[in-house]
Design a protein around this motif. Structure first.
Motif, PDB file in Angstrom:
ATOM      1  N   ALA A 120     -31.477  41.788 -81.983  1.00  0.00           N
ATOM      2  CA  ALA A 120     -32.131  41.337 -83.221  1.00  0.00           C
ATOM      3  C   ALA A 120     -32.204  42.489 -84.217  1.00  0.00           C
ATOM      4  O   ALA A 120     -33.249  43.133 -84.369  1.00  0.00           O
ATOM      5  N   PRO A 121     -31.108  42.782 -84.900  1.00  0.00           N
ATOM      6  CA  PRO A 121     -31.106  43.933 -85.819  1.00  0.00           C
ATOM      7  C   PRO A 121     -32.095  43.793 -86.983  1.00  0.00           C
ATOM      8  O   PRO A 121     -32.517  44.793 -87.552  1.00  0.00           O
ATOM      9  N   GLN A 122     -32.493  42.567 -87.299  1.00  0.00           N
ATOM     10  CA  GLN A 122     -33.450  42.379 -88.385  1.00  0.00           C
ATOM     11  C   GLN A 122     -34.844  42.887 -88.004  1.00  0.00           C
ATOM     12  O   GLN A 122     -35.688  43.092 -88.877  1.00  0.00           O
ATOM     13  N   GLN A 123     -35.095  43.113 -86.710  1.00  0.00           N
ATOM     14  CA  GLN A 123     -36.403  43.580 -86.252  1.00  0.00           C
ATOM     15  C   GLN A 123     -36.531  45.107 -86.248  1.00  0.00           C
ATOM     16  O   GLN A 123     -37.631  45.630 -86.046  1.00  0.00           O
ATOM     17  N   VAL A 124     -35.445  45.831 -86.479  1.00  0.00           N
ATOM     18  CA  VAL A 124     -35.505  47.292 -86.476  1.00  0.00           C
ATOM     19  C   VAL A 124     -36.431  47.825 -87.571  1.00  0.00           C
ATOM     20  O   VAL A 124     -37.271  48.694 -87.296  1.00  0.00           O
ATOM     21  N   PRO A 125     -36.355  47.329 -88.823  1.00  0.00           N
ATOM     22  CA  PRO A 125     -37.303  47.824 -89.833  1.00  0.00           C
ATOM     23  C   PRO A 125     -38.763  47.508 -89.480  1.00  0.00           C
ATOM     24  O   PRO A 125     -39.658  48.316 -89.761  1.00  0.00           O
ATOM     25  N   VAL A 126     -39.005  46.381 -88.856  1.00  0.00           N
ATOM     26  CA  VAL A 126     -40.371  46.032 -88.445  1.00  0.00           C
ATOM     27  C   VAL A 126     -40.858  47.012 -87.390  1.00  0.00           C
ATOM     28  O   VAL A 126     -42.001  47.496 -87.450  1.00  0.00           O
ATOM     29  N   SER A 127     -40.001  47.345 -86.430  1.00  0.00           N
ATOM     30  CA  SER A 127     -40.379  48.307 -85.397  1.00  0.00           C
ATOM     31  C   SER A 127     -40.661  49.677 -85.997  1.00  0.00           C
ATOM     32  O   SER A 127     -41.644  50.333 -85.636  1.00  0.00           O
ATOM     33  N   LEU A 128     -39.820  50.115 -86.900  1.00  0.00           N
ATOM     34  CA  LEU A 128     -40.045  51.406 -87.557  1.00  0.00           C
ATOM     35  C   LEU A 128     -41.334  51.402 -88.368  1.00  0.00           C
ATOM     36  O   LEU A 128     -42.080  52.383 -88.385  1.00  0.00           O
ATOM     37  N   TYR A 129     -41.621  50.289 -89.029  1.00  0.00           N
ATOM     38  CA  TYR A 129     -42.849  50.156 -89.809  1.00  0.00           C
ATOM     39  C   TYR A 129     -44.075  50.263 -88.903  1.00  0.00           C
ATOM     40  O   TYR A 129     -45.039  50.974 -89.211  1.00  0.00           O
ATOM     41  N   LYS A 130     -44.035  49.589 -87.770  1.00  0.00           N
ATOM     42  CA  LYS A 130     -45.173  49.620 -86.850  1.00  0.00           C
ATOM     43  C   LYS A 130     -45.341  51.000 -86.210  1.00  0.00           C
ATOM     44  O   LYS A 130     -46.470  51.473 -86.038  1.00  0.00           O
ATOM     45  N   ILE A 131     -44.246  51.647 -85.860  1.00  0.00           N
ATOM     46  CA  ILE A 131     -44.330  53.005 -85.318  1.00  0.00           C
ATOM     47  C   ILE A 131     -44.932  53.947 -86.351  1.00  0.00           C
ATOM     48  O   ILE A 131     -45.774  54.795 -86.031  1.00  0.00           O
ATOM     49  N   ASN A 132     -44.526  53.788 -87.614  1.00  0.00           N
ATOM     50  CA  ASN A 132     -45.076  54.615 -88.687  1.00  0.00           C
ATOM     51  C   ASN A 132     -46.574  54.385 -88.837  1.00  0.00           C
ATOM     52  O   ASN A 132     -47.350  55.330 -88.987  1.00  0.00           O
ATOM     53  N   LEU A 133     -47.010  53.128 -88.798  1.00  0.00           N
ATOM     54  CA  LEU A 133     -48.440  52.830 -88.932  1.00  0.00           C
ATOM     55  C   LEU A 133     -49.253  53.442 -87.791  1.00  0.00           C
ATOM     56  O   LEU A 133     -50.333  54.004 -88.018  1.00  0.00           O
ATOM     57  N   ILE A 134     -48.753  53.343 -86.582  1.00  0.00           N
ATOM     58  CA  ILE A 134     -49.480  53.880 -85.429  1.00  0.00           C
ATOM     59  C   ILE A 134     -49.555  55.405 -85.505  1.00  0.00           C
ATOM     60  O   ILE A 134     -50.597  56.013 -85.222  1.00  0.00           O
ATOM     61  N   ALA A 135     -48.453  56.045 -85.904  1.00  0.00           N
ATOM     62  CA  ALA A 135     -48.461  57.506 -86.034  1.00  0.00           C
ATOM     63  C   ALA A 135     -49.445  57.951 -87.117  1.00  0.00           C
ATOM     64  O   ALA A 135     -50.196  58.918 -86.929  1.00  0.00           O
ATOM     65  N   LEU A 136     -49.454  57.247 -88.242  1.00  0.00           N
ATOM     66  CA  LEU A 136     -50.403  57.579 -89.309  1.00  0.00           C
ATOM     67  C   LEU A 136     -51.843  57.336 -88.866  1.00  0.00           C
ATOM     68  O   LEU A 136     -52.746  58.101 -89.222  1.00  0.00           O
ATOM     69  N   ALA A 137     -52.074  56.296 -88.093  1.00  0.00           N
ATOM     70  CA  ALA A 137     -53.422  56.027 -87.591  1.00  0.00           C
ATOM     71  C   ALA A 137     -53.887  57.145 -86.664  1.00  0.00           C
ATOM     72  O   ALA A 137     -55.062  57.518 -86.685  1.00  0.00           O
ATOM     73  N   GLY A 138     -53.001  57.685 -85.871  1.00  0.00           N
ATOM     74  CA  GLY A 138     -53.356  58.813 -85.014  1.00  0.00           C
ATOM     75  C   GLY A 138     -53.757  60.035 -85.825  1.00  0.00           C
ATOM     76  O   GLY A 138     -54.742  60.708 -85.519  1.00  0.00           O
ATOM     77  N   VAL A 139     -53.012  60.309 -86.885  1.00  0.00           N
ATOM     78  CA  VAL A 139     -53.334  61.445 -87.749  1.00  0.00           C
ATOM     79  C   VAL A 139     -54.662  61.213 -88.463  1.00  0.00           C
ATOM     80  O   VAL A 139     -55.509  62.112 -88.545  1.00  0.00           O
ATOM     81  N   VAL A 140     -54.875  60.001 -88.967  1.00  0.00           N
ATOM     82  CA  VAL A 140     -56.129  59.681 -89.651  1.00  0.00           C
ATOM     83  C   VAL A 140     -57.306  59.775 -88.681  1.00  0.00           C
ATOM     84  O   VAL A 140     -58.374  60.293 -89.030  1.00  0.00           O
ATOM     85  N   GLY A 141     -57.136  59.311 -87.456  1.00  0.00           N
ATOM     86  CA  GLY A 141     -58.198  59.420 -86.462  1.00  0.00           C
ATOM     87  C   GLY A 141     -58.546  60.861 -86.154  1.00  0.00           C
ATOM     88  O   GLY A 141     -59.718  61.224 -86.027  1.00  0.00           O
TER      89      GLY A 141
END
Length: 114
Positions: A25-46
């Motif tokens: 499902a190549p259309q899901q790659v941007p969604v996965s990258l978006y979610k990984i980015n959000l989780i990484a940013l949440a870790g930094v914010v925490g």
């Protein structure tokens, strides 16, 4: 035999799953990258949330530090004796657990909300 860095097997597993997602499902790659980015940013914010909420109870403040020769610190006109900063293992552990709970809670909150 050369030792690999820690968690190399998990990195290989994650890359294999990413390749599988891209193949199926190549259309899901941007969604996965978006979610990984959000989780990484949440870790930094925490992390920064913990630093701002508890500026005088940082985990590294409870570690044994090399003391100056005169055993005192000049704190802007005030002289602090290093003996008053008792190196307490229990306080260090509590600060570490507190920080990990705050970081994990912010990552979970972002993960559930996104």
């Amino acid at each position: 035999m050369k030792a690999f860095p820690r968690m190399t097997d998990w990195l290989i597993f994650a890359l294999a799953l990413s390749i599988l997602i891209f193949a199926l499902a190549p259309q899901q790659v941007p969604v996965s990258l978006y979610k990984i980015n959000l989780i990484a940013l949440a870790g930094v914010v925490g992390y920064w949330l913990d630093r701002s909420l508890f500026p005088y109870a940082r985990p590294d403040s409870f570690l044994a530090a090399e003391t100056p020769q005169d055993n005192s610190i000049d704190g802007g006109g005030l002289i602090f004796d290093l003996e008053c900063f008792v190196q307490n293992d229990l306080l260090f552990v509590a600060a570490q657990i507190r920080r990990s709970i705050i970081v994990a809670a912010s990552m979970i909150a972002v993960g559930l909300g996104a």
